[in-house]
Scaffold this active site. Structure first.
Site, mmCIF file in Angstrom:
data_model
loop_
_atom_site.group_PDB
_atom_site.id
_atom_site.type_symbol
_atom_site.label_atom_id
_atom_site.label_comp_id
_atom_site.label_asym_id
_atom_site.label_seq_id
_atom_site.Cartn_x
_atom_site.Cartn_y
_atom_site.Cartn_z
ATOM 1 N N ASP A 67 -53.056 3.310 -47.436
ATOM 2 C CA ASP A 67 -53.333 2.936 -46.047
ATOM 3 C C ASP A 67 -52.026 2.781 -45.282
ATOM 4 O OD1 ASP A 67 -52.572 0.639 -47.466
ATOM 5 O OD2 ASP A 67 -54.534 -0.289 -47.338
ATOM 6 N N ASN A 135 -60.686 -11.523 -49.139
ATOM 7 C CA ASN A 135 -62.072 -11.332 -48.693
ATOM 8 C C ASN A 135 -62.765 -10.188 -49.452
ATOM 9 O OD1 ASN A 135 -60.827 -9.089 -47.650
ATOM 10 N ND2 ASN A 135 -61.402 -9.458 -45.513
ATOM 11 N N HIS A 137 -61.574 -7.112 -49.920
ATOM 12 C CA HIS A 137 -61.299 -5.738 -49.458
ATOM 13 C C HIS A 137 -60.484 -4.957 -50.493
ATOM 14 C CE1 HIS A 137 -57.329 -6.899 -47.115
ATOM 15 N NE2 HIS A 137 -57.025 -6.458 -48.320
ATOM 16 N N GLU A 142 -62.715 -3.481 -45.061
ATOM 17 C CA GLU A 142 -63.123 -4.874 -44.944
ATOM 18 C C GLU A 142 -64.613 -5.023 -45.257
ATOM 19 O OE1 GLU A 142 -60.715 -6.777 -44.761
ATOM 20 O OE2 GLU A 142 -59.400 -6.537 -43.040
HETATM 21 C C1 F6R Z 1 -52.301 -2.609 -49.287
HETATM 22 C C2 F6R Z 1 -53.721 -2.736 -49.520
HETATM 23 C C3 F6R Z 1 -54.410 -4.058 -49.613
HETATM 24 C C4 F6R Z 1 -53.773 -5.005 -50.618
HETATM 25 C C5 F6R Z 1 -54.534 -6.325 -50.655
HETATM 26 C C6 F6R Z 1 -53.882 -7.331 -51.576
HETATM 27 O O1 F6R Z 1 -51.909 -1.239 -49.327
HETATM 28 O O2 F6R Z 1 -54.341 -1.739 -49.619
HETATM 29 O O3 F6R Z 1 -55.753 -3.850 -49.957
HETATM 30 O O4 F6R Z 1 -53.780 -4.418 -51.889
HETATM 31 O O5 F6R Z 1 -54.609 -6.867 -49.370
HETATM 32 O O6 F6R Z 1 -52.653 -7.699 -51.025
HETATM 33 P P1 F6R Z 1 -51.645 -8.623 -51.861
HETATM 34 O O7 F6R Z 1 -51.261 -7.847 -53.054
HETATM 35 O O8 F6R Z 1 -50.493 -8.841 -50.917
HETATM 36 O O9 F6R Z 1 -52.389 -9.867 -52.189
#
Ligand code: F6R
Length: 249
Positions: A67, A135, A137, A142
């Site tokens: 992303d 959450n 995701h 989301e």
């Molecule tokens: C980032 C992404 C997000 C993160 C997720 C966890 O490229 O795709 O889905 O993997 O928000 O983030 P952290 O590892 O910072 O807790």
């Protein structure tokens, strides 16, 4: 699904890096799907260490980002290309043009998302690394996102913007939109590797691994894939109901 529970975050990073290394060594032209975020920092550092100490080569490897924030200055340190550059590609034998990601400043973001979806689909990712949001995701899909969605432009939830504010000088700087691989796109990868650690991930991990497959927990879609590994530390695994097959201590 194989769930590996290890003692702590560094052990989880090593275990995940082992799995990536196996793919890199096994394939002549490995295609790795990479997430950003704090979970992946240790995984990428371990890959860098393996390159420097053990001769793990990324020649011939291509990286595909999950992303990218929309509208963020491409020079911003939190633009995901820069995160991967700083955390991995600058330190290994991976050329700049082997890192692919959507352009969050494209004039037509929807067209950019469609184009990136096609690129990822044609590449056929060998192993897709995933973190999980508080959450539930995955990537920036989301809660409420259809589980068969292709890549698109999405609005970030307030929860995600609050969670990610730690990477920016204030929450106001966190973009409100992103281009993300869709869940359907992610599930096309040959192998999925989800990594999580910390107590704050225990609930989304439980919902993803043991809950019903539901749009309320986008990460639960991993249950639909035939080859999934989940690497957790003890805290992230603390709400799982049973010792899981494949678990290690
Ligand atoms: C980032 C992404 C997000 C993160 C997720 C966890 O490229 O795709 O889905 O993997 O928000 O983030 P952290 O590892 O910072 O807790």
């Amino acid at each position: 699904m194989q769930v590996f529970v290890v003692a702590d975050a560094p052990a989880a990073a090593e275990k995940a890096a082992d799995m990536v290394e196996n793919v890199v060594r096994a394939r002549s032209r490995p295609r790795i799907g990479m997430a950003t975020g704090s979970t992946m920092v240790g995984v990428y550092q371990s890959l860098v260490d393996r390159h420097k100490a053990g001769g793990l080569s990324f020649a011939g490897t291509s990286i595909y980002l999950l992303d990218e924030y929309a509208g963020l200055d491409p020079e911003h340190p939190q633009a995901f290309r820069n995160v991967i550059r700083k955390g991995l590609s600058d330190h290994v034998d991976l050329s700049e043009d082997a890192v692919f990601g959507p352009d969050g400043r494209a004039p037509d973001l929807e067209a950019e998302a469609r184009c990136y979806d096609q690129l990822v689909t044609e590449a056929r990712i060998d192993i897709q690394l995933l973190g999980i949001g508080s959450n539930g995701h995955i990537a920036f899909n989301e809660p409420g996102t259809p589980l068969d969605a292709s890549s698109g432009v999405v609005a970030l939830s307030e929860q995600t913007r609050r969670d990610n504010a730690r990477f920016f000088s204030s929450i106001d700087e966190v973009p409100r939109q992103a281009i993300t691989q869709g869940i359907g796109t992610i599930l096309q990868a040959r192998k999925i590797l989800l990594v999580a650690f910390g107590d704050h991930k225990s609930r989304p991990v439980r919902d993803a691994v043991e809950g019903p497959v539901s749009v309320e927990t986008p990460a639960s879609a991993i249950q639909l894939h035939a080859d999934v590994s989940v690497v957790l530390d003890a805290e992230a695994a603390s709400l799982l109901s049973t010792a899981r097959p494949g678990a290690v201590s």
